[in-house]
Design an enzyme around this catalytic site. Structure first.
Site, PDB file in Angstrom:
ATOM      1  N   CYS A  62      43.327  29.073  43.859  1.00  0.00           N
ATOM      2  CA  CYS A  62      42.653  27.998  43.112  1.00  0.00           C
ATOM      3  C   CYS A  62      43.526  27.434  41.991  1.00  0.00           C
ATOM      4  CB  CYS A  62      41.342  28.518  42.531  1.00  0.00           C
ATOM      5  SG  CYS A  62      40.198  29.125  43.792  1.00  0.00           S
ATOM      6  N   CYS A  72      32.186  32.830  44.638  1.00  0.00           N
ATOM      7  CA  CYS A  72      33.391  33.659  44.546  1.00  0.00           C
ATOM      8  C   CYS A  72      33.669  34.021  43.083  1.00  0.00           C
ATOM      9  CB  CYS A  72      34.574  32.896  45.150  1.00  0.00           C
ATOM     10  SG  CYS A  72      36.083  33.875  45.271  1.00  0.00           S
ATOM     11  N   CYS A  73      33.594  33.027  42.182  1.00  0.00           N
ATOM     12  CA  CYS A  73      33.816  33.297  40.754  1.00  0.00           C
ATOM     13  C   CYS A  73      32.748  34.242  40.204  1.00  0.00           C
ATOM     14  CB  CYS A  73      33.802  31.999  39.949  1.00  0.00           C
ATOM     15  SG  CYS A  73      35.350  31.100  39.959  1.00  0.00           S
ATOM     16  N   CYS A 106      43.559  32.352  39.542  1.00  0.00           N
ATOM     17  CA  CYS A 106      43.696  32.962  40.866  1.00  0.00           C
ATOM     18  C   CYS A 106      44.633  32.110  41.729  1.00  0.00           C
ATOM     19  CB  CYS A 106      42.335  33.041  41.558  1.00  0.00           C
ATOM     20  SG  CYS A 106      41.200  34.213  40.790  1.00  0.00           S
ATOM     21  N   CYS A 110      33.986  28.960  35.095  1.00  0.00           N
ATOM     22  CA  CYS A 110      33.368  29.978  35.955  1.00  0.00           C
ATOM     23  C   CYS A 110      32.015  30.420  35.422  1.00  0.00           C
ATOM     24  CB  CYS A 110      34.258  31.202  36.060  1.00  0.00           C
ATOM     25  SG  CYS A 110      35.975  30.838  36.284  1.00  0.00           S
TER      26      CYS A 110
HETATM   27 FE1  SF4 Z   1      37.495  32.959  43.665  1.00  0.00          FE
HETATM   28 FE2  SF4 Z   1      39.057  30.910  43.028  1.00  0.00          FE
HETATM   29 FE3  SF4 Z   1      37.119  31.751  41.333  1.00  0.00          FE
HETATM   30 FE4  SF4 Z   1      39.327  33.215  41.755  1.00  0.00          FE
HETATM   31  S1  SF4 Z   1      39.192  31.171  40.763  1.00  0.00           S
HETATM   32  S2  SF4 Z   1      37.275  33.961  41.664  1.00  0.00           S
HETATM   33  S3  SF4 Z   1      39.694  32.847  43.974  1.00  0.00           S
HETATM   34  S4  SF4 Z   1      36.860  30.784  43.376  1.00  0.00           S
END
Ligand code: SF4
Length: 248
Positions: free
Chosen positions: A207, A122-123, A204, A230
């Site tokens: 998270c 996701c990141c 986000c 990330c």
């Molecule tokens: Fe996805 Fe969470 Fe990363 Fe945002 S912080 S990109 S919602 S995994």
């Protein structure tokens, strides 16, 4: 400032810049970095999070024409998006919004729950890839990372290589948590609205959780997981750990 001639590798340039500016203050590091030919063309990347206002204000006092890249992961708190607009207007900044590729979102995260199944993926899709895309054409980028944030940031220098050719500039590397709060107070800067509601660090929405008094400010990010940064991207369709974290 555009590069005038081919330069040495990012590692060599960062080492030389660190030697040159080792004893400078945050404002002097940023001021010189924005005009040093060894740095080249720079953008500032900001999450418009809990402490972002310090670096953004610093930039606004030096050069408002430097592009500010704001990464909208499409998973942010509504408060962050409102704060981003208000703060950019307040400081007169040139903000450019970057975001994930829509086709990839539809393919890999149609239910917007990839953060639960695979937060690294996701990141990669919502942060690392759009950031890399937004930074193409820049020789350097300015971040708000600080040594006091610990982990991979504990030995942070003012300048560091980001891959083969690009440099990261970290003017606040030596700022303490008190320095941040003092700077915001002394310059009467608007704080992110979620700080007053217990969020010491804001990322986000799915998270990020509140922090308790005395907790590490980043303890609320990916709480309960090993994940702290990330630094992930895709290479030939596969997830690869870069070893270099993004700032968001
Ligand atoms: Fe996805 Fe969470 Fe990363 Fe945002 S912080 S990109 S919602 S995994």
């Amino acid at each position: 400032m555009p590069l005038e001639a081919p330069l040495a590798s990012a590692t060599e340039r960062a080492a030389e810049l660190n030697t040159r500016y080792r004893n400078h203050s945050a404002v002097d590091v940023l001021r010189h970095a924005l005009s040093d030919p060894q740095v080249g063309r720079a953008a500032l990347v900001s999450s418009f999070g809990a402490e972002s206002v310090v670096l953004l204000h610093l930039l606004s006092t030096l050069d408002r024409t430097v592009p500010v890249i704001f990464l909208d992961t499409e998973m942010l708190f509504a408060e962050t998006k409102t704060y981003q607009k208000e703060l950019a207007e307040h400081l007169g900044l040139d903000v450019r919004v970057a975001g994930p590729d829509r086709a990839k979102l539809m393919e890999h995260d149609p239910d917007a729950l990839l953060h639960r199944r695979d937060p690294d993926a996701c990141c990669a899709m919502r942060k690392s890839e759009p950031l890399e895309h937004a930074l193409s054409g820049f020789d350097a980028w300015v971040t708000g990372r600080k040594r006091v944030q610990g982990g991979a940031r504990a030995n942070l220098e003012f300048f560091e290589a980001d891959g083969k050719d690009r440099i990261k500039i970290n003017p606040l590397a030596h700022f303490s948590l008190e320095d941040i709060q003092d700077y915001i107070t002394n310059n009467r800067l608007p704080r992110h609205p979620l700080v007053a509601r217990g969020f010491a660090s804001v990322g986000c929405a799915p998270c990020t959780t509140k922090t308790k008094p005395g907790e590490d400010p980043r303890a609320g990010r990916w709480r309960g997981q090993d994940k702290t940064e990330c630094g992930i991207h895709f290479e030939n369709g596969k997830l690869v750990r870069t070893g270099v974290e993004t700032i968001l």
